[in-house]
Design a protein around this motif. Sequence first.
Motif, PDB file in Angstrom:
ATOM      1  N   VAL A  35       0.908  -1.208   0.066  1.00 27.90           N
ATOM      2  CA  VAL A  35       0.077   0.092   0.007  1.00 27.90           C
ATOM      3  C   VAL A  35       0.894   1.290  -0.179  1.00 27.90           C
ATOM      4  CG1 VAL A  35      -0.230  -0.033   2.430  1.00 27.90           C
ATOM      5  CG2 VAL A  35      -1.811   1.083   1.181  1.00 27.90           C
ATOM      6  N   ILE A  37       1.111   5.705  -0.353  1.00 31.58           N
ATOM      7  CA  ILE A  37       0.204   6.870  -0.169  1.00 31.58           C
ATOM      8  C   ILE A  37       1.352   8.026  -0.953  1.00 31.58           C
ATOM      9  CG2 ILE A  37       1.475   7.593   1.968  1.00 31.58           C
ATOM     10  CD1 ILE A  37      -1.345   8.645   2.871  1.00 31.58           C
ATOM     11  N   ALA A  70      -7.746   4.922  -2.765  1.00 30.00           N
ATOM     12  CA  ALA A  70      -8.487   6.016  -1.676  1.00 30.00           C
ATOM     13  C   ALA A  70      -7.859   7.339  -1.885  1.00 30.00           C
ATOM     14  CB  ALA A  70      -8.449   5.363  -0.394  1.00 30.00           C
ATOM     15  N   GLU A  72      -7.662  11.361   0.240  1.00 28.68           N
ATOM     16  CA  GLU A  72      -8.041  12.172   1.267  1.00 28.68           C
ATOM     17  C   GLU A  72      -7.729  13.521   1.202  1.00 28.68           C
ATOM     18  OE1 GLU A  72      -7.398  13.306   5.758  1.00 28.68           O
ATOM     19  OE2 GLU A  72      -6.206  13.484   3.773  1.00 28.68           O
ATOM     20  N   ARG A  89     -13.480   6.915  -2.009  1.00 22.71           N
ATOM     21  CA  ARG A  89     -13.024   5.726  -2.744  1.00 22.71           C
ATOM     22  C   ARG A  89     -13.583   5.878  -3.867  1.00 22.71           C
ATOM     23  NH1 ARG A  89     -10.921   2.256   0.222  1.00 22.71           N
ATOM     24  NH2 ARG A  89     -11.356   0.866  -1.424  1.00 22.71           N
TER      25      ARG A  89
ATOM     26  N   GLU B  23       1.647  16.940  14.526  1.00 26.51           N
ATOM     27  CA  GLU B  23       0.807  15.885  15.212  1.00 26.51           C
ATOM     28  C   GLU B  23      -0.222  15.315  14.235  1.00 26.51           C
ATOM     29  OE1 GLU B  23      -1.657  17.997  18.134  1.00 26.51           O
ATOM     30  OE2 GLU B  23      -1.410  19.837  17.141  1.00 26.51           O
ATOM     31  N   PHE B  24      -0.276  15.565  12.823  1.00 28.22           N
ATOM     32  CA  PHE B  24      -1.424  15.127  12.023  1.00 28.22           C
ATOM     33  C   PHE B  24      -0.864  14.439  10.859  1.00 28.22           C
ATOM     34  CE2 PHE B  24      -4.193  18.409  14.215  1.00 28.22           C
ATOM     35  CZ  PHE B  24      -4.819  17.456  14.828  1.00 28.22           C
ATOM     36  N   ARG B  26      -1.469  11.153   7.770  1.00 28.30           N
ATOM     37  CA  ARG B  26      -2.453  10.255   7.331  1.00 28.30           C
ATOM     38  C   ARG B  26      -1.805   8.915   6.974  1.00 28.30           C
ATOM     39  NH1 ARG B  26      -0.965  15.129   5.758  1.00 28.30           N
ATOM     40  NH2 ARG B  26      -2.875  16.748   6.245  1.00 28.30           N
ATOM     41  N   MET B  27      -2.699   7.849   7.446  1.00 29.23           N
ATOM     42  CA  MET B  27      -2.039   6.285   7.214  1.00 29.23           C
ATOM     43  C   MET B  27      -2.770   5.890   6.141  1.00 29.23           C
ATOM     44  SD  MET B  27      -1.794   3.445  10.180  1.00 29.23           S
ATOM     45  CE  MET B  27      -3.340   3.258  10.155  1.00 29.23           C
ATOM     46  N   ALA B  28      -2.230   5.092   5.266  1.00 28.97           N
ATOM     47  CA  ALA B  28      -2.791   4.200   4.218  1.00 28.97           C
ATOM     48  C   ALA B  28      -2.756   2.936   4.553  1.00 28.97           C
ATOM     49  CB  ALA B  28      -2.383   4.283   2.862  1.00 28.97           C
ATOM     50  N   HIS B  36      -7.227   1.605   2.291  1.00 25.92           N
ATOM     51  CA  HIS B  36      -7.848   2.700   2.746  1.00 25.92           C
ATOM     52  C   HIS B  36      -6.889   3.829   3.339  1.00 25.92           C
ATOM     53  CE1 HIS B  36     -11.936   0.886   3.661  1.00 25.92           C
ATOM     54  NE2 HIS B  36     -11.229  -0.031   3.125  1.00 25.92           N
ATOM     55  N   ILE B  37      -7.398   5.041   3.682  1.00 28.88           N
ATOM     56  CA  ILE B  37      -6.712   6.164   4.187  1.00 28.88           C
ATOM     57  C   ILE B  37      -7.459   6.786   5.335  1.00 28.88           C
ATOM     58  CG2 ILE B  37      -7.735   7.593   2.349  1.00 28.88           C
ATOM     59  CD1 ILE B  37      -4.787   8.861   2.334  1.00 28.88           C
ATOM     60  N   THR B  38      -6.687   7.079   6.202  1.00 25.65           N
ATOM     61  CA  THR B  38      -7.325   7.741   7.527  1.00 25.65           C
ATOM     62  C   THR B  38      -6.584   9.068   8.116  1.00 25.65           C
ATOM     63  OG1 THR B  38      -8.706   7.581   9.384  1.00 25.65           O
ATOM     64  CG2 THR B  38      -6.701   6.091   9.041  1.00 25.65           C
ATOM     65  N   PRO B  39      -6.979   9.952   8.302  1.00 22.86           N
ATOM     66  CA  PRO B  39      -6.207  11.021   9.342  1.00 22.86           C
ATOM     67  C   PRO B  39      -5.664  10.538  10.522  1.00 22.86           C
ATOM     68  CG  PRO B  39      -8.443  11.735   9.026  1.00 22.86           C
ATOM     69  CD  PRO B  39      -8.441  10.589   8.157  1.00 22.86           C
ATOM     70  N   PHE B  71       2.618   5.828   5.601  1.00 26.75           N
ATOM     71  CA  PHE B  71       2.272   7.277   6.459  1.00 26.75           C
ATOM     72  C   PHE B  71       2.674   8.255   5.722  1.00 26.75           C
ATOM     73  CE2 PHE B  71       1.643   9.935  10.306  1.00 26.75           C
ATOM     74  CZ  PHE B  71       0.812   8.985  10.863  1.00 26.75           C
ATOM     75  N   GLU B  72       1.915   9.433   5.761  1.00 29.61           N
ATOM     76  CA  GLU B  72       2.009  10.735   5.183  1.00 29.61           C
ATOM     77  C   GLU B  72       2.126  11.863   6.102  1.00 29.61           C
ATOM     78  OE1 GLU B  72       1.890  14.183   2.114  1.00 29.61           O
ATOM     79  OE2 GLU B  72       0.470  13.422   3.618  1.00 29.61           O
ATOM     80  N   PRO B 110      -6.382  13.265  20.022  1.00 30.56           N
ATOM     81  CA  PRO B 110      -7.334  12.543  18.917  1.00 30.56           C
ATOM     82  C   PRO B 110      -8.183  13.764  18.443  1.00 30.56           C
ATOM     83  CG  PRO B 110      -8.127  12.211  21.258  1.00 30.56           C
ATOM     84  CD  PRO B 110      -6.803  12.769  21.224  1.00 30.56           C
ATOM     85  N   TRP B 111      -8.454  13.427  16.930  1.00 30.92           N
ATOM     86  CA  TRP B 111      -9.296  14.426  16.527  1.00 30.92           C
ATOM     87  C   TRP B 111     -11.066  14.212  16.792  1.00 30.92           C
ATOM     88  CZ3 TRP B 111      -9.087  15.801  10.451  1.00 30.92           C
ATOM     89  CH2 TRP B 111      -7.441  16.456  10.483  1.00 30.92           C
TER      90      TRP B 111
END
Lengths: 145, 145
Positions: A35, A37, A70, A72, A89, B23-24, B26-28, B36-39, B71-72, B110-111
């Motif tokens: 995966v 990014i 995906a 973001e 997505r 501190e922020f 995004r993980m794929a 998937h990707i999420t902050p 991770f980005e 956490p967000w």
Amino acid sequence: MTQEHPVTILTEEECWARLRAEEFGRMAYHLADEVHITPVNFAVDDRRRLVFRTAEGSKLLGVVMNADVAFEVDDVDEENERAWSILARGKAQILEGAEARDADNLRLRPWIATPKHNVVAIEVTELSGREFVLARPWEHYLPQN
Amino acid sequence: MTQEHPVTILTEEECWARLRAEEFGRMAYHLADEVHITPVNFAVDDRRRLVFRTAEGSKLLGVVMNADVAFEVDDVDEENERAWSILARGKAQILEGAEARDADNLRLRPWIATPKHNVVAIEVTELSGREFVLARPWEHYLPQN
């Protein structure tokens, strides 16, 4: 938004409005079994696709070999202690001919000013967005400067 | 950086310094066959791992089922027409016991202010960072306001 409901779900229209206002996002994609990014400069076209340019390379290769991606886009507003994130997505495809030329009319600013001849469009199949009130739990136990 | 070299490669130490300051990210990650990707709100621990908290849910499930993640972290400085992006690849694991408790000493915001009892650490196996001069090709052909 109240203290008890620190998350607001954005409507689909709100998501598109924010996507149109932004120009940087991050795309996650498969490359072989891995995966990946990458940051992407994108624009929304008149068919509500996320469009970006790319040179030959892993980014393009990834979406050709496995179209499921995906995407973001987010923004953190420290001053107002708000943040939002939009997750999309979709299926990526390389545009050809007239469709590729239409991308010249989009506001696409690459992060690197090198030639990028390929135009990729992500057809969005899922879209969701959330806005958060930023929580700062450590303020309770870390010394203040 | 000159006009001819609009990209600067960051050293590994520069990458870690910037990761510590942010501190922020995004993980794929993989979830079944999907990417998937999420902050993520993260911190760097004293073993140079990227650590974050998560509640039970897809984010955690993803890294348990397939530990390979990307991770980005990035920042766009419009004023100075600069941007940078750091990409990390690594293996995610759930921390237990004392290691999980050590996460209480990290600055993790956490967000969403909901309970997040699981602590995940990403052992970084690849790290790279680049800084860009933002190109604005459209300025040549779009009307100026």
